[in-house]
Design a protein around this motif. Structure first.
Motif, PDB file in Angstrom:
ATOM      1  N   ASP A  71       0.624  -1.210  -0.028  1.00  9.97           N
ATOM      2  CA  ASP A  71       0.229   0.148   0.408  1.00  9.97           C
ATOM      3  C   ASP A  71       0.440   1.241  -0.059  1.00  9.97           C
ATOM      4  N   ILE A  72       1.940   1.299  -0.510  1.00 15.76           N
ATOM      5  CA  ILE A  72       2.979   2.002  -0.508  1.00 15.76           C
ATOM      6  C   ILE A  72       3.049   3.423  -0.715  1.00 15.76           C
ATOM      7  N   LEU A  73       2.075   3.304  -2.348  1.00 18.78           N
ATOM      8  CA  LEU A  73       1.750   4.220  -3.272  1.00 18.78           C
ATOM      9  C   LEU A  73       0.264   4.915  -3.049  1.00 18.78           C
ATOM     10  N   ALA A  74      -0.454   4.271  -2.174  1.00 16.55           N
ATOM     11  CA  ALA A  74      -1.104   4.997  -1.591  1.00 16.55           C
ATOM     12  C   ALA A  74      -1.540   5.878  -0.213  1.00 16.55           C
ATOM     13  N   LYS A  75      -0.446   5.531   0.193  1.00 19.46           N
ATOM     14  CA  LYS A  75       0.436   5.893   1.861  1.00 19.46           C
ATOM     15  C   LYS A  75       1.313   7.530   1.159  1.00 19.46           C
ATOM     16  N   LYS A  76       1.309   7.352   0.528  1.00 22.06           N
ATOM     17  CA  LYS A  76       2.373   7.889  -0.391  1.00 22.06           C
ATOM     18  C   LYS A  76       1.434   9.438  -0.980  1.00 22.06           C
ATOM     19  N   ALA A  77       0.213   8.855  -1.585  1.00 24.64           N
ATOM     20  CA  ALA A  77      -1.148   9.536  -1.936  1.00 24.64           C
ATOM     21  C   ALA A  77      -1.347   9.969  -0.878  1.00 24.64           C
ATOM     22  N   LEU A  78      -1.920   9.561   0.303  1.00 18.30           N
ATOM     23  CA  LEU A  78      -2.994  10.170   1.071  1.00 18.30           C
ATOM     24  C   LEU A  78      -2.169  11.295   2.039  1.00 18.30           C
ATOM     25  N   ASP A  79      -1.254  10.569   2.446  1.00 17.60           N
ATOM     26  CA  ASP A  79       0.277  11.984   2.487  1.00 17.60           C
ATOM     27  C   ASP A  79       0.094  13.185   2.071  1.00 17.60           C
ATOM     28  N   TYR A  80       0.467  13.376   0.701  1.00 17.77           N
ATOM     29  CA  TYR A  80      -0.335  14.715  -0.586  1.00 17.77           C
ATOM     30  C   TYR A  80      -1.288  14.625  -0.271  1.00 17.77           C
ATOM     31  N   ALA A  81      -2.067  14.410   0.097  1.00 17.22           N
ATOM     32  CA  ALA A  81      -3.532  14.441   0.185  1.00 17.22           C
ATOM     33  C   ALA A  81      -3.989  15.509   1.434  1.00 17.22           C
ATOM     34  N   ASN A  82      -3.128  15.265   2.143  1.00 14.31           N
ATOM     35  CA  ASN A  82      -3.111  15.673   3.654  1.00 14.31           C
ATOM     36  C   ASN A  82      -2.629  17.047   3.567  1.00 14.31           C
ATOM     37  N   SER A  83      -1.821  16.973   2.365  1.00 17.49           N
ATOM     38  CA  SER A  83      -0.993  18.035   2.570  1.00 17.49           C
ATOM     39  C   SER A  83      -1.430  19.606   2.165  1.00 17.49           C
ATOM     40  N   PHE A  84      -3.304  19.054   1.265  1.00 18.55           N
ATOM     41  CA  PHE A  84      -4.144  20.444   1.335  1.00 18.55           C
ATOM     42  C   PHE A  84      -5.066  20.751   2.139  1.00 18.55           C
ATOM     43  N   SER A  85      -5.854  21.615   1.826  1.00 21.73           N
ATOM     44  CA  SER A  85      -6.623  21.892   3.110  1.00 21.73           C
ATOM     45  C   SER A  85      -8.119  21.025   3.414  1.00 21.73           C
ATOM     46  N   LYS A  86      -8.227  20.899   4.439  1.00 20.27           N
ATOM     47  CA  LYS A  86      -9.436  19.767   4.539  1.00 20.27           C
ATOM     48  C   LYS A  86     -11.090  19.563   3.601  1.00 20.27           C
ATOM     49  N   LYS A  87     -10.498  20.490   3.650  1.00 18.90           N
ATOM     50  CA  LYS A  87     -11.434  21.012   2.325  1.00 18.90           C
ATOM     51  C   LYS A  87     -11.749  20.497   0.630  1.00 18.90           C
ATOM     52  N   THR A  88     -10.143  20.299   0.835  1.00 17.72           N
ATOM     53  CA  THR A  88     -10.084  20.511  -0.381  1.00 17.72           C
ATOM     54  C   THR A  88     -10.792  18.838  -1.002  1.00 17.72           C
ATOM     55  N   PRO A  89     -11.578  18.778  -1.690  1.00 19.29           N
ATOM     56  CA  PRO A  89     -11.924  16.838  -2.022  1.00 19.29           C
ATOM     57  C   PRO A  89     -10.644  16.592  -3.047  1.00 19.29           C
ATOM     58  N   ILE A  90     -10.520  15.420  -2.969  1.00 22.84           N
ATOM     59  CA  ILE A  90      -9.652  14.974  -3.857  1.00 22.84           C
ATOM     60  C   ILE A  90      -9.513  13.308  -4.560  1.00 22.84           C
ATOM     61  N   VAL A  91      -9.225  13.340  -5.799  1.00 23.91           N
ATOM     62  CA  VAL A  91      -9.898  12.512  -6.113  1.00 23.91           C
ATOM     63  C   VAL A  91      -8.817  11.292  -7.070  1.00 23.91           C
ATOM     64  N   PHE A  92      -8.564  10.306  -6.257  1.00 27.13           N
ATOM     65  CA  PHE A  92      -7.039   9.455  -6.513  1.00 27.13           C
ATOM     66  C   PHE A  92      -7.580   8.641  -7.520  1.00 27.13           C
ATOM     67  N   ASP A  93      -6.129   8.532  -8.342  1.00 25.74           N
ATOM     68  CA  ASP A  93      -6.580   7.741  -9.504  1.00 25.74           C
ATOM     69  C   ASP A  93      -4.634   6.656 -10.270  1.00 25.74           C
ATOM     70  N   SER A  94      -5.294   5.702 -10.535  1.00 24.46           N
ATOM     71  CA  SER A  94      -4.995   4.911 -11.006  1.00 24.46           C
ATOM     72  C   SER A  94      -4.009   3.913  -9.253  1.00 24.46           C
ATOM     73  N   ILE A  95      -5.666   2.924  -8.587  1.00 25.94           N
ATOM     74  CA  ILE A  95      -5.421   2.488  -8.191  1.00 25.94           C
ATOM     75  C   ILE A  95      -5.514   0.896  -9.042  1.00 25.94           C
TER      76      ILE A  95
END
Length: 184
Positions: A71-95
């Motif tokens: 799950d390393i890529l998902a962890k890195k993606a979520l870490d990056y997502a958490n650098s945005f405002s909590k109000k910023t909606p995220i779409v994760f691609d290529s799972i």
């Protein structure tokens, strides 16, 4: 968008050429920020001077996941997502891995599967002309079966689809696909 309006984050799952990136772009138009797990892998590969062809990326991704967990890529993606405002909606691609889906679902990511028939998907990848797309239909079919059934470095699109909240078909026109996304 009744279902998705309540979901701050969406994860996109699908086979090669199914329309994940088109869906991601659609959501970007609605204000989502797109984070691609494949882009994260490509950036890591580039830093290591690894070729960006499909087989090299799969081999590098397998090595990375063996060393740091599936799950390393998902962890890195979520870490990056958490650098945005909590109000910023995220779409994760290529799972593409069950472990990625499970990790993201723990963080309340809504999993959306996108699929299309193999002929449609092959035509799409031939048109987009990415470095990984220059293969015969036979090779595309072989790669697709390996990734779908879990024979390829832990990728198991079939199992990921089983974990989706919703799966939509993208054999229609782009307008029809967008309407389906809007009606979720």
């Amino acid at each position: 968008m009744s279902v998705l309006s309540k979901k701050p984050h969406i994860g996109l799952i699908g086979r090669n050429g199914a329309g994940k990136s088109v869906a991601a772009h659609y959501f970007e138009q609605l204000g989502y920020t797109c984070i691609s797990l494949s882009d994260i892998l490509r950036k890591l590969a580039t830093k290591q001077n690894i070729d960006l062809d499909r087989q090299s990326l799969i081999a590098f991704g397998s090595q990375l996941k063996e060393q740091q967990g599936p799950d390393i890529l998902a962890k890195k993606a979520l870490d990056y997502a958490n650098s945005f405002s909590k109000k910023t909606p995220i779409v994760f691609d290529s799972i593409r891995l069950e472990a990625e889906v499970l990790y993201l679902k723990e963080s309340k990511v809504f999993m959306l599967g996108v699929d299309a028939c193999i002929q449609t998907r092959y035509q799409r990848v031939q048109k987009r002309k990415n470095a990984t797309d220059f293969v015969s239909f036979e090779e595309f079919s072989r790669q697709d079966e390996h990734e779908y059934l879990g024979k390829s470095s832990g990728q198991n699109i079939k199992r990921c689809y089983e974990l989706c909240n919703v799966i939509i078909n993208n054999d229609d026109s782009q307008e029809g696909f967008f309407k389906t996304l809007k009606d979720l």
